[in-house]
Design a protein around this motif. Structure first.
Motif, PDB file in Angstrom:
ATOM      1  N   GLY A  59      -8.833   5.846  12.074  1.00 25.74           N
ATOM      2  CA  GLY A  59      -7.736   6.803  12.129  1.00 25.74           C
ATOM      3  C   GLY A  59      -6.437   6.225  11.615  1.00 25.74           C
ATOM      4  O   GLY A  59      -5.661   6.915  10.937  1.00 25.74           O
ATOM      5  N   GLU A  60      -6.156   4.947  11.937  1.00 26.97           N
ATOM      6  CA  GLU A  60      -4.938   4.305  11.447  1.00 26.97           C
ATOM      7  C   GLU A  60      -4.960   4.174   9.930  1.00 26.97           C
ATOM      8  O   GLU A  60      -3.948   4.425   9.260  1.00 26.97           O
ATOM      9  CB  GLU A  60      -4.781   2.937  12.102  1.00 26.97           C
ATOM     10  N   ALA A  61      -6.113   3.765   9.379  1.00 31.55           N
ATOM     11  CA  ALA A  61      -6.232   3.646   7.926  1.00 31.55           C
ATOM     12  C   ALA A  61      -6.009   4.997   7.252  1.00 31.55           C
ATOM     13  O   ALA A  61      -5.339   5.085   6.207  1.00 31.55           O
ATOM     14  CB  ALA A  61      -7.598   3.084   7.558  1.00 31.55           C
ATOM     15  N   ARG A  62      -6.541   6.053   7.876  1.00 32.50           N
ATOM     16  CA  ARG A  62      -6.363   7.378   7.296  1.00 32.50           C
ATOM     17  C   ARG A  62      -4.898   7.788   7.293  1.00 32.50           C
ATOM     18  O   ARG A  62      -4.400   8.384   6.343  1.00 32.50           O
ATOM     19  CB  ARG A  62      -7.186   8.398   8.091  1.00 32.50           C
ATOM     20  N   ARG A  63      -4.189   7.453   8.342  1.00 34.42           N
ATOM     21  CA  ARG A  63      -2.774   7.814   8.413  1.00 34.42           C
ATOM     22  C   ARG A  63      -1.918   7.009   7.437  1.00 34.42           C
ATOM     23  O   ARG A  63      -0.926   7.514   6.915  1.00 34.42           O
ATOM     24  CB  ARG A  63      -2.275   7.641   9.854  1.00 34.42           C
ATOM     25  N   VAL A  64      -2.298   5.744   7.205  1.00 31.91           N
ATOM     26  CA  VAL A  64      -1.580   4.965   6.182  1.00 31.91           C
ATOM     27  C   VAL A  64      -1.775   5.598   4.808  1.00 31.91           C
ATOM     28  O   VAL A  64      -0.828   5.712   4.017  1.00 31.91           O
ATOM     29  CB  VAL A  64      -2.065   3.494   6.176  1.00 31.91           C
ATOM     30  N   ASN A  70       0.820  -1.210   0.000  1.00 29.58           N
ATOM     31  CA  ASN A  70       0.000   0.000   0.000  1.00 29.58           C
ATOM     32  C   ASN A  70       0.853   1.259   0.000  1.00 29.58           C
ATOM     33  O   ASN A  70       0.524   2.239  -0.669  1.00 29.58           O
ATOM     34  CB  ASN A  70      -0.943  -0.001   1.204  1.00 29.58           C
ATOM     35  N   LEU A  71       1.958   1.253   0.733  1.00 32.28           N
ATOM     36  CA  LEU A  71       2.801   2.442   0.807  1.00 32.28           C
ATOM     37  C   LEU A  71       3.594   2.666  -0.474  1.00 32.28           C
ATOM     38  O   LEU A  71       3.761   3.803  -0.921  1.00 32.28           O
ATOM     39  CB  LEU A  71       3.759   2.331   1.996  1.00 32.28           C
ATOM     40  N   THR A  72       4.100   1.597  -1.065  1.00 32.74           N
ATOM     41  CA  THR A  72       4.952   1.757  -2.240  1.00 32.74           C
ATOM     42  C   THR A  72       4.162   2.072  -3.509  1.00 32.74           C
ATOM     43  O   THR A  72       4.774   2.293  -4.558  1.00 32.74           O
ATOM     44  CB  THR A  72       5.795   0.485  -2.472  1.00 32.74           C
ATOM     45  N   LEU A  73       2.832   2.099  -3.423  1.00 28.63           N
ATOM     46  CA  LEU A  73       2.072   2.598  -4.566  1.00 28.63           C
ATOM     47  C   LEU A  73       2.449   4.041  -4.860  1.00 28.63           C
ATOM     48  O   LEU A  73       2.448   4.473  -6.016  1.00 28.63           O
ATOM     49  CB  LEU A  73       0.564   2.508  -4.282  1.00 28.63           C
ATOM     50  N   ALA A 117       0.359   8.633   4.655  1.00 31.06           N
ATOM     51  CA  ALA A 117       1.763   8.258   4.465  1.00 31.06           C
ATOM     52  C   ALA A 117       2.051   7.901   3.012  1.00 31.06           C
ATOM     53  O   ALA A 117       3.111   8.246   2.471  1.00 31.06           O
ATOM     54  CB  ALA A 117       2.111   7.083   5.385  1.00 31.06           C
ATOM     55  N   ARG A 118       1.121   7.221   2.379  1.00 29.63           N
ATOM     56  CA  ARG A 118       1.299   6.845   0.970  1.00 29.63           C
ATOM     57  C   ARG A 118       1.419   8.089   0.087  1.00 29.63           C
ATOM     58  O   ARG A 118       2.254   8.146  -0.819  1.00 29.63           O
ATOM     59  CB  ARG A 118       0.128   5.975   0.521  1.00 29.63           C
ATOM     60  N   VAL A 119       0.583   9.099   0.343  1.00 33.84           N
ATOM     61  CA  VAL A 119       0.647  10.329  -0.437  1.00 33.84           C
ATOM     62  C   VAL A 119       1.951  11.077  -0.170  1.00 33.84           C
ATOM     63  O   VAL A 119       2.584  11.602  -1.086  1.00 33.84           O
ATOM     64  CB  VAL A 119      -0.568  11.228  -0.122  1.00 33.84           C
ATOM     65  N   LEU A 120       2.370  11.097   1.089  1.00 35.31           N
ATOM     66  CA  LEU A 120       3.615  11.787   1.425  1.00 35.31           C
ATOM     67  C   LEU A 120       4.825  11.103   0.792  1.00 35.31           C
ATOM     68  O   LEU A 120       5.847  11.760   0.550  1.00 35.31           O
ATOM     69  CB  LEU A 120       3.783  11.846   2.942  1.00 35.31           C
ATOM     70  N   MET A 121       4.711   9.813   0.515  1.00 37.75           N
ATOM     71  CA  MET A 121       5.805   9.082  -0.141  1.00 37.75           C
ATOM     72  C   MET A 121       5.930   9.431  -1.615  1.00 37.75           C
ATOM     73  O   MET A 121       6.965   9.188  -2.224  1.00 37.75           O
ATOM     74  CB  MET A 121       5.580   7.568  -0.004  1.00 37.75           C
ATOM     75  N   THR A 122       4.871   9.982  -2.191  1.00 33.94           N
ATOM     76  CA  THR A 122       4.863  10.242  -3.631  1.00 33.94           C
ATOM     77  C   THR A 122       5.801  11.413  -3.958  1.00 33.94           C
ATOM     78  O   THR A 122       5.663  12.494  -3.391  1.00 33.94           O
ATOM     79  CB  THR A 122       3.442  10.581  -4.115  1.00 33.94           C
ATOM     80  N   PRO A 123       6.734  11.218  -4.875  1.00 33.31           N
ATOM     81  CA  PRO A 123       7.708  12.281  -5.188  1.00 33.31           C
ATOM     82  C   PRO A 123       7.126  13.336  -6.124  1.00 33.31           C
ATOM     83  O   PRO A 123       7.515  13.439  -7.293  1.00 33.31           O
ATOM     84  CB  PRO A 123       8.855  11.510  -5.850  1.00 33.31           C
ATOM     85  N   ARG A 124       6.158  14.111  -5.664  1.00 42.33           N
ATOM     86  CA  ARG A 124       5.578  15.205  -6.445  1.00 42.33           C
ATOM     87  C   ARG A 124       5.783  16.518  -5.689  1.00 42.33           C
ATOM     88  O   ARG A 124       5.759  16.549  -4.456  1.00 42.33           O
ATOM     89  CB  ARG A 124       4.090  14.957  -6.689  1.00 42.33           C
TER      90      ARG A 124
END
Length: 538
Positions: A469-474, A422-425, A477-484
């Protein structure tokens, strides 16, 4: 047939596998026909020798050659059938993978308007029944039809060799007539019915899914029984249409079989004349008619497949229509704004199709590196504006230009997969250290460090193993990982308590340094750090 062109082009990329699979089917069919023909010849030969011996006439028979041929064709038919099933089903699964991959690739470039027009139940139909209709093109239509022509030609050649040219030509004409009845004639007689039936199946499937999803509401409104009765009436109407279609298919199948049986009768009649003139022996006389009767197996599957071709065309047309590439602005291919500007909206109108506009003549300029907050009550158009700025909803009017962005939608979407997947998407090349770093940022580092599989923890269906809340934070985190360079966050802290939110905001300030951030929420206290705030009102 034009709607099938892109999918046929995709299927025919595997010409090597398709050719080998066709050869295995051909070997199976020829072994079956040869087994019937040789068995008929052997039985006839044995009967004639028995009659001669009973009449006191000296006669001999070779039991080994025909017996060996019968055993050979019996074994070869079994082996070829097994190999054909294994090989061709593997080919079909590979084709199904490519079709679905191509479909999802087209969806990523399809217009938002086209995607939003369909409900979840309709997309379920697209990704299941419509795709299934395409993945059987080779195994149910292309290969059987082509091989029916090949086998018919070979049997006609056998008639030419064993009997004469007239018999061979007549058998070929009989076979072509049966082929036309079993394929093209069936298609034209059932095309409209199959089209309607395909649409009815999709509509009924969608209605059933929506009935189940709205079960509680229908029960509360006292409409459950009426809606269920309406579904039953729709199902009955679909069954009526299906019965009409299958009746036509059945008549065409019976007619094609009749033509093949007539060809066998013709061959038998012509063989008697050649037998009387001494050009044929009795066992050879029955060989060709029995081979023609073996053609029935080849032609049996064709009417049903071509009777459903109209539905396949309808499925292809729906997939092509709903995956048309986006032509409007508002995607990552949209014009970029001027240098130093991340987002530039000039007089845009935000509106969903067939609904009144939410925002009109909206102007916005966001400089690179700026952090803008947008707040407003529910129904003021925040999420629709976020969709428009992110490129998911094209502006009804005006011009929008922006740099490529990462977007956290208001609705949390997690896949039934591991935390890592999910995060590496957002960034497929991210290292484990980077994943742990972003998990610490959103306050989930300790939570998953205690899990046995840590980054490979299974999150369950739509993240069911996590709290809201945990699902929302995951998802954050996925969006913050995106290099944009542009990040759009719609209600980033939904379900997150105030203390955790304050900690995440402090860490996000360092993580998002130098990036442009647009965040939307109900109030300023639910926003990350901002340089300025815009208030939306009704």
């Amino acid at each position: 047939m034009r709607d099938l062109t892109p999918w046929l082009r995709l299927i025919l990329k595997r010409r090597g596998r398709l050719f080998i699979g066709a050869l295995l089917i051909l070997a199976t069919l020829l072994s079956g026909i040869a087994l019937l023909a040789v068995s008929g010849w052997f039985i006839t030969e044995t009967a004639l020798v028995g009659l001669l011996l009973a009449a006191g006439v000296k006669a001999t028979i070779d039991l080994y050659v025909p017996g060996g041929a019968i055993r050979f064709f019996a074994v070869s038919r079994t082996v070829a059938r097994y190999m054909e099933r294994v090989y061709n089903h593997d080919t079909v699964l590979r084709l199904l993978t490519e079709i679905r991959t191509t479909l999802f690739r087209k969806l990523t470039g399809a217009s938002r308007t086209g995607r939003s027009r369909l409900s979840g139940a309709q997309w379920l139909s697209r990704l299941t029944s419509d795709v299934d209709a395409l993945d059987t093109l080779y195994l149910r239509l292309i290969a059987p039809a082509a091989l029916a022509l090949v086998v018919t030609g070979l049997v006609a050649l056998l008639g030419w060799i064993l009997f004469d040219g007239i018999v061979g030509t007549a058998i070929l004409l009989f076979g072509l007539l049966a082929f036309l009845i079993a394929t093209i004639s069936v298609f034209y007689r059932t095309r409209d019915l199959a089209f309607r039936q395909s649409d009815q199946q999709e509509a009924l499937r969608t209605a059933v899914v929506e009935h189940l999803e709205g079960f509680a509401e229908l029960r509360a409104a006292g409409r459950l029984g009426r809606h269920g009765s309406w579904l039953l009436r729709q199902a009955h109407q679909m069954n009526v249409e299906q019965t009409r279609s299958e009746t036509r298919v059945g008549w065409h199948q019976a007619t094609s079989h009749l033509v093949l049986n007539l060809s066998a009768v013709f061959a038998l009649r012509a063989g008697f004349h050649l037998y009387e003139s001494g050009h044929l022996t009795g066992p050879v006389l029955v060989l060709l008619p029995i081979a023609l009767l073996g053609l029935v197996e080849v032609y049996t599957m064709l009417p049903d497949a071509f009777g459903k071709l109209g539905g396949t065309l309808a499925a292809a047309a729906r997939l092509n229509r709903d995956t048309e590439p986006a032509t409007e602005s508002g995607t990552d291919d949209a014009p970029l704004p001027a240098d130093g500007v991340a987002v530039e909206a000039n007089g845009i109108t935000v509106r969903h199709e067939d609904l009144p506009p939410l925002l009109t003549h909206f102007d916005l300029t966001v400089a690179e590196g700026q952090r803008l907050g947008i707040v407003g009550p529910s129904g003021s158009g925040k999420s629709s504006l976020a969709d428009t700025l992110a490129g998911l909803l094209p502006p009804a009017q005006g011009r929008l230009a922006r740099i490529p962005c990462a977007y956290l939608t208001q609705q949390t979407v997690l896949f039934e997969d591991t935390l890592r997947a999910n995060l590496t998407l957002g960034n497929p090349t991210a290292s484990d250290a980077e994943l742990w770093q972003v998990l610490e940022l959103v306050g989930l580092g300790e939570r998953f460090a205690m899990e046995t599989r840590q980054l490979d923890t299974w999150l369950g269906s739509t993240g069911s193993r996590l709290s809201g809340g945990e699902a929302r934070r995951v998802a954050l985190a996925r969006v913050l990982m995106t290099p944009r360079s542009l990040v759009i966050l719609d209600e980033p802290f939904t379900g997150v308590d105030s203390d955790t939110r304050e900690q995440i905001i402090k860490r996000m300030d360092r993580w998002l340094a130098g990036k442009t951030v647009l965040s939307l929420a109900h109030g300023p206290d639910a926003l990350p750090t901002t340089d300025r705030v815009i208030h939306l009102r009704y």
